[in-house]
Design a protein around this motif. Structure first.
Motif, PDB file in Angstrom:
ATOM      1  N   LEU A  62      11.350   8.425  -1.267  1.00 43.23           N
ATOM      2  CA  LEU A  62      10.434   9.408  -0.679  1.00 43.23           C
ATOM      3  C   LEU A  62      11.126  10.217   0.410  1.00 43.23           C
ATOM      4  CD1 LEU A  62       7.230   7.280  -0.674  1.00 43.23           C
ATOM      5  CD2 LEU A  62       7.353   9.629  -1.504  1.00 43.23           C
ATOM      6  N   THR A  63      11.921   9.524   1.214  1.00 41.60           N
ATOM      7  CA  THR A  63      12.676  10.211   2.270  1.00 41.60           C
ATOM      8  C   THR A  63      13.547  11.292   1.639  1.00 41.60           C
ATOM      9  OG1 THR A  63      12.727   8.188   3.538  1.00 41.60           O
ATOM     10  CG2 THR A  63      14.315   9.876   4.145  1.00 41.60           C
ATOM     11  N   ASN A  64      14.210  10.896   0.563  1.00 42.07           N
ATOM     12  CA  ASN A  64      15.086  11.837  -0.124  1.00 42.07           C
ATOM     13  C   ASN A  64      14.307  13.041  -0.647  1.00 42.07           C
ATOM     14  OD1 ASN A  64      16.647  12.569  -2.886  1.00 42.07           O
ATOM     15  ND2 ASN A  64      18.028  11.969  -1.238  1.00 42.07           N
ATOM     16  N   LEU A  65      13.154  12.768  -1.296  1.00 43.16           N
ATOM     17  CA  LEU A  65      12.366  13.865  -1.875  1.00 43.16           C
ATOM     18  C   LEU A  65      11.801  14.777  -0.798  1.00 43.16           C
ATOM     19  CD1 LEU A  65      10.430  12.024  -4.747  1.00 43.16           C
ATOM     20  CD2 LEU A  65      12.455  13.476  -4.941  1.00 43.16           C
ATOM     21  N   VAL A  66      11.270  14.170   0.280  1.00 42.64           N
ATOM     22  CA  VAL A  66      10.687  14.993   1.352  1.00 42.64           C
ATOM     23  C   VAL A  66      11.800  15.764   2.055  1.00 42.64           C
ATOM     24  CG1 VAL A  66       9.391  14.941   3.522  1.00 42.64           C
ATOM     25  CG2 VAL A  66       8.720  13.455   1.635  1.00 42.64           C
ATOM     26  N   GLY A  67      12.949  15.087   2.271  1.00 42.26           N
ATOM     27  CA  GLY A  67      14.094  15.761   2.901  1.00 42.26           C
ATOM     28  C   GLY A  67      14.519  16.966   2.071  1.00 42.26           C
ATOM     29  N   ASN A  68      14.607  16.781   0.747  1.00 42.13           N
ATOM     30  CA  ASN A  68      14.955  17.903  -0.127  1.00 42.13           C
ATOM     31  C   ASN A  68      13.934  19.020   0.000  1.00 42.13           C
ATOM     32  OD1 ASN A  68      17.235  16.791  -1.165  1.00 42.13           O
ATOM     33  ND2 ASN A  68      16.274  16.013  -3.038  1.00 42.13           N
ATOM     34  N   ALA A  69      12.647  18.633  -0.031  1.00 41.88           N
ATOM     35  CA  ALA A  69      11.577  19.630   0.032  1.00 41.88           C
ATOM     36  C   ALA A  69      11.690  20.438   1.308  1.00 41.88           C
ATOM     37  CB  ALA A  69      10.219  18.939  -0.061  1.00 41.88           C
TER      38      ALA A  69
ATOM     39  N   ASP B  57       0.879  -1.166   0.000  1.00 44.86           N
ATOM     40  CA  ASP B  57       0.000   0.000   0.000  1.00 44.86           C
ATOM     41  C   ASP B  57       0.919   1.220   0.000  1.00 44.86           C
ATOM     42  OD1 ASP B  57      -1.700   2.061   0.503  1.00 44.86           O
ATOM     43  OD2 ASP B  57      -2.865   0.970   2.032  1.00 44.86           O
ATOM     44  N   ILE B  58       0.792   2.061  -1.015  1.00 40.20           N
ATOM     45  CA  ILE B  58       1.696   3.205  -1.153  1.00 40.20           C
ATOM     46  C   ILE B  58       1.618   4.119   0.075  1.00 40.20           C
ATOM     47  CG2 ILE B  58       0.045   4.621  -2.472  1.00 40.20           C
ATOM     48  CD1 ILE B  58       3.810   4.510  -3.187  1.00 40.20           C
ATOM     49  N   ARG B  59       0.425   4.139   0.716  1.00 43.75           N
ATOM     50  CA  ARG B  59       0.270   5.002   1.901  1.00 43.75           C
ATOM     51  C   ARG B  59       1.232   4.603   3.021  1.00 43.75           C
ATOM     52  NH1 ARG B  59      -6.034   4.698   2.733  1.00 43.75           N
ATOM     53  NH2 ARG B  59      -5.445   2.730   1.785  1.00 43.75           N
ATOM     54  N   LYS B  60       1.389   3.278   3.169  1.00 42.06           N
ATOM     55  CA  LYS B  60       2.278   2.782   4.226  1.00 42.06           C
ATOM     56  C   LYS B  60       3.723   3.225   3.958  1.00 42.06           C
ATOM     57  CE  LYS B  60      -0.262  -0.578   6.570  1.00 42.06           C
ATOM     58  NZ  LYS B  60      -0.953  -1.707   5.884  1.00 42.06           N
ATOM     59  N   ILE B  61       4.115   3.124   2.680  1.00 42.70           N
ATOM     60  CA  ILE B  61       5.485   3.533   2.341  1.00 42.70           C
ATOM     61  C   ILE B  61       5.654   5.023   2.610  1.00 42.70           C
ATOM     62  CG2 ILE B  61       7.278   3.530   0.560  1.00 42.70           C
ATOM     63  CD1 ILE B  61       5.808   1.343  -0.893  1.00 42.70           C
ATOM     64  N   ILE B  62       4.647   5.797   2.209  1.00 42.07           N
ATOM     65  CA  ILE B  62       4.751   7.254   2.402  1.00 42.07           C
ATOM     66  C   ILE B  62       4.843   7.581   3.900  1.00 42.07           C
ATOM     67  CG2 ILE B  62       3.556   9.468   2.112  1.00 42.07           C
ATOM     68  CD1 ILE B  62       2.369   8.260  -0.505  1.00 42.07           C
ATOM     69  N   GLN B  63       3.934   6.971   4.639  1.00 44.04           N
ATOM     70  CA  GLN B  63       3.932   7.267   6.085  1.00 44.04           C
ATOM     71  C   GLN B  63       5.268   6.884   6.727  1.00 44.04           C
ATOM     72  OE1 GLN B  63       0.407   5.153   7.034  1.00 44.04           O
ATOM     73  NE2 GLN B  63      -0.906   6.897   6.442  1.00 44.04           N
ATOM     74  N   HIS B  64       5.780   5.740   6.321  1.00 43.32           N
ATOM     75  CA  HIS B  64       7.066   5.288   6.863  1.00 43.32           C
ATOM     76  C   HIS B  64       8.179   6.264   6.531  1.00 43.32           C
ATOM     77  CE1 HIS B  64      10.834   2.881   6.748  1.00 43.32           C
ATOM     78  NE2 HIS B  64      10.332   2.401   7.899  1.00 43.32           N
ATOM     79  N   ALA B  65       8.135   6.800   5.309  1.00 44.67           N
ATOM     80  CA  ALA B  65       9.202   7.693   4.858  1.00 44.67           C
ATOM     81  C   ALA B  65       9.091   9.067   5.500  1.00 44.67           C
ATOM     82  CB  ALA B  65       9.158   7.818   3.339  1.00 44.67           C
ATOM     83  N   VAL B  66       7.854   9.501   5.760  1.00 47.17           N
ATOM     84  CA  VAL B  66       7.656  10.883   6.213  1.00 47.17           C
ATOM     85  C   VAL B  66       7.824  11.019   7.733  1.00 47.17           C
ATOM     86  CG1 VAL B  66       5.894  12.699   6.384  1.00 47.17           C
ATOM     87  CG2 VAL B  66       6.216  11.490   4.225  1.00 47.17           C
ATOM     88  N   LYS B  67       7.508   9.929   8.400  1.00 50.46           N
ATOM     89  CA  LYS B  67       7.508   9.953   9.867  1.00 50.46           C
ATOM     90  C   LYS B  67       8.716  10.674  10.490  1.00 50.46           C
ATOM     91  CE  LYS B  67       6.540   6.443  13.215  1.00 50.46           C
ATOM     92  NZ  LYS B  67       6.526   4.959  13.294  1.00 50.46           N
ATOM     93  N   PRO B  68       9.946  10.381  10.085  1.00 50.92           N
ATOM     94  CA  PRO B  68      11.087  11.023  10.746  1.00 50.92           C
ATOM     95  C   PRO B  68      11.145  12.529  10.547  1.00 50.92           C
ATOM     96  CG  PRO B  68      11.788   9.185   9.343  1.00 50.92           C
ATOM     97  CD  PRO B  68      10.393   9.463   9.018  1.00 50.92           C
ATOM     98  N   PHE B  69      10.316  13.057   9.605  1.00 54.05           N
ATOM     99  CA  PHE B  69      10.446  14.476   9.278  1.00 54.05           C
ATOM    100  C   PHE B  69       9.491  15.365  10.062  1.00 54.05           C
ATOM    101  CE2 PHE B  69      12.126  12.494   5.382  1.00 54.05           C
ATOM    102  CZ  PHE B  69      13.353  13.131   5.335  1.00 54.05           C
TER     103      PHE B  69
END
Lengths: 617, 122
Positions: free
Chosen positions: A511-518, A466-478
């Motif tokens: 996603l981590t990379n993209l959100v981190g850049n953002a 589920d793409i949502r799970k991946i997104i949530q996992h990636a965004v959480k640390p931010f």
């Protein structure tokens, strides 16, 4: 020069015209002849017949006048007699003017004599009547006058008969002439036609036969036999043509010889080039039969050109992977997204050789496919170099790790005051050391990751997620970092979105990379990061949008290249390694997806990437 | 006082690591090669071992294997500390009986976290 076909044709046509003209003249002559004979009848005989008839009429009237003079003593009778005498003489004169028949003159002479005697006796009768009385007159009339009258009448009648007979004869003559004319005209016409036909056949054979011959030889020439020669006989146009033709074939022959020599030279040149090319070349025709194999391909495939030529590709070169490309290239018009080059590995004795296979269609002028050229580029060296590169990167990054550990740990311990108190200045310096140590650490691990991704050493561990799970996992640390910067992060995904085929950790990394850049590029206070997911027929589109300062266009194109970094407002590097997007691109591409950017300076950036949807289970 | 054995040949790693652990009141011994490491482990009987892989004389995997074969030492947790990052290397570390694998570069917090995990479990 005797242009004898022209001359012959002209003469033949003139001859035909002359015969036709003669025939026409003959017809005209016959018409005239007919006309004349009719005219003759009209002129000669008809007038005589009329004259004879009128003479008979005049005689009878004179006879009646005599009788009425004798018996009725009619005073007018003499007048009537004289009048008719005049008429008789007139018609006689006319008849005499129109003597046409044999014996006519004698008859007319007879009539004239008889009539002269008749007139004399008439006057004698009148005298006898007045002097000797009616009785004597009557005797005289019956004995002398009446026989003469009868005789004259008879003669006139014979004149009429003569002429009538002549008319019949003439009519018969005219009929005969007409008949003859018909027959002779028909005969001449028939002869003319016959002659014409004979001449036409003659001409045809004279002209067409050599032309047929010429056609035959020209056909042979067009098939490439330039040794054709025509017989040259006579000096007409055909033989002129024949001799020109012979000159032409001679020229063609020598021209061909020259061309063949030139072609042979070119062919040898081309062959030498093809042979000397270090990449393998295989040429196949439209039926996949082998037309050419150069030395490099012979060596790579372990075959001999002589033994495989004109045989089917699969029969001799048992590389189905190569054949698949050749086959699919043929159907390229229909499907566009086929692989046109692949890497294969072949065993050459003990060592392994790597080749990049590239297939190019050969097209003729109309664009139809007439064959394929398969290029086998030996990339063994490249592979080796590539391996050396990854080994190098791996060694370097490995060798960096130990010093990075000691530097980082030492600085950390110093900062924490474990080995005694430090001043503010010392603290600042140590923090700089620690920060750059961190950067070096990231760089080393990114370099290693990238090198492994590029060499295909990292296998994607693909499963359905589920793409949502991946997104949530990636965004959480931010979230905390975002809160500190007063930046909002929103995730906008439909509840019933399909599952994607992905390696959880790798896509999470992207996603981590993209959100981190953002997060790095959004302004303090009021920053906004949105993550959106859209679904198409077979793909999912993930977008990471920020309201940062955007990326200048000249950077957008190369932002996915290695070591490309956009500097921040102060013109400083922002702490990234410059490898994040390059790694992201490798990861997404390894998933079969694409990654790209849309950005307008001042309006934020939008990063997109696609992933395949898993078939619904 | 918990006993920690460091088997590591890089003195610049050993120095801050030893300093940090001593400050955290551990009893620390250091060995600079594999064979000496095994010997020291048997004599010293540490509560935990921090083991590098690339070592002189005998590599870390063999050291670990040897320790796990001995009755005395087989229950001592072995924490690999290595610059090797490839999956197969990490996998091998667990195969030979290692309990943890810390990839270099690490910071002292990473070590502290792992040690706490083992000592608090007791």
């Amino acid at each position: 020069m005797g242009k004898s076909i022209k001359f012959k044709m002209t003469s033949i046509f003139i001859l035909i015209f002359i015969v036709l003209a003669a025939n026409s003249m003959w017809s005209v002559f016959n018409f005239n002849k007919l006309n004349n004979s009719i005219e003759e009848i009209m002129e000669s005989n008809y007038a005589s017949v009329v004259a004879a008839q009128n003479m008979v009429v005049a005689l009878e009237r004179q006879d009646s006048a005599e009788l009425s003079h004798m018996f009725a003593d009619d005073k007018n009778s003499q007048e009537i007699f004289l009048e008719n005498e005049k008429k008789f003489l007139m018609w006689l004169a006319r008849a005499e003017d129109n003597i046409t028949e044999h014996g006519e003159e004698e008859i007319l002479e007879g009539i004239n004599n008889l009539y002269t005697q008749y007139i004399e006796r008439y006057y004698s009768l009148i005298e006898i009547q007045s002097s000797e009385g009616i009785e004597e007159a009557r005797n005289y009339y019956y004995n002398d006058v009446l026989p003469l009258f009868e005789e004259s009448k008879e003669e006139a009648r014979s004149l009429q008969e003569l002429n009538q007979n002549s008319m019949i004869e003439q009519r018969n003559e005219a009929q005969r002439i007409a008949e003859n004319a018909s027959y002779s005209t028909l005969l001449i016409a028939f002869l003319t036609i016959l002659l014409g036909l004979i001449l036409v056949f003659y001409l045809m054979s004279k002209i067409v036969k050599p032309i047929d011959n010429l056609i035959d030889k020209i056909k042979k020439i067009s098939e490439g036999d330039y040794s054709q020669q025509l017989d040259v006989t006579g000096d007409d146009e055909i033989s002129e043509l024949a001799s020109e033709f012979n000159i032409m074939t001679e020229k063609l022959k020598s021209y061909e010889l020259l061309n063949v020599r030139r072609l042979m030279k070119e062919k040898k040149k081309a062959e030498a080039i093809v042979e000397s090319i270090s990449d393998g070349i295989i040429v196949t025709d439209e039926d996949n039969k082998i037309l050419l194999v150069n030395r490099a391909a012979e060596k790579a495939l372990g075959i001999k050109e002589k033994e495989v030529i004109n045989k089917h590709f699969l029969e001799e070169i048992k590389e189905e992977e190569i054949f698949k490309i050749i086959k699919s290239m043929k159907e390229k018009n229909k499907i566009n997204n086929i692989k046109k080059n692949i890497n294969i590995t072949l065993k050459s004795g003990e060592e392994l050789k790597h080749y990049n296979i590239n297939v190019k269609p050969i097209r003729d002028k109309d664009g139809t496919n007439v064959g394929m050229v398969t290029l086998m580029q030996d990339i063994t060296k490249l592979k080796e170099v590539d391996q050396m590169k990854s080994d190098f990167v791996s060694t370097v990054s490995h060798e960096f790790r130990t010093p990075l550990t000691s530097i980082g740990m030492s600085a950390g311990l110093l900062l924490e005051g474990i080995s005694g108190d430090i001043t503010e200045d010392q603290k600042e310096l140590l923090e700089a050391i620690k920060e750059d140590n961190e950067r070096l650490k990231n760089l080393v691990s990114d370099l290693l990751d990238l090198s492994r991704l590029e060499s295909g050493k990292i296998q994607m561990d693909i499963a359905l997620y589920d793409i949502r799970k991946i997104i949530q996992h990636a965004v959480k640390p931010f979230y905390r970092q975002a809160e500190d910067k007063n930046t909002s992060i929103s995730i906008n995904v439909n509840d019933n979105v399909s599952k994607v085929k992905a390696d959880f950790n790798k896509i999470s990394w992207v996603l981590t990379n993209l959100v981190g850049n953002a997060l790095r590029y959004t302004p303090e206070n009021g920053g906004k990061i949105e993550i959106e997911v859209k679904e198409t027929a077979n793909k999912i589109l993930v977008a990471v949008k920020d309201n940062g300062k955007g990326i200048p266009e000249e950077f957008q194109k190369k932002i996915f290249e290695k070591f490309v970094q956009v500097k921040d407002e102060k013109g400083e590097n922002t702490g990234g390694t410059g490898l994040g997007l390059a790694i992201s691109k490798e990861i997404v591409n390894a998933h079969g997806g694409d990654i790209w950017i849309e950005s307008e300076p001042g309006n934020g950036s939008k990063f997109y990437f696609t992933l395949y949807i898993g078939s619904k289970l | 006082m918990k006993k920690v054995l460091i088997i590591e040949d890089e003195k610049n790693i050993v120095l801050p690591l030893k300093m940090f652990l001593m400050k955290k009141e551990y009893d620390v011994r250091v060995s600079r090669d594999g064979i000496e490491g095994i010997k020291l482990a048997q004599e010293y009987m540490p509560d935990i071992i921090l083991l590098d892989i690339l070592l002189p004389k005998m590599n870390g995997y063999l050291v670990c294997e040897a320790l796990k074969e001995e009755m005395d030492t087989k229950n001592i947790p072995v924490i690999f500390i290595s610059a090797k990052t490839q999956e197969k290397d990490i996998k091998k570390a667990f195969e030979v009986g290692g309990q943890e694998y810390i990839i270099k570069p690490f910071v002292h917090e990473d070590i502290e976290k792992v040690l706490k995990k083992y000592f608090e479990e007791e």
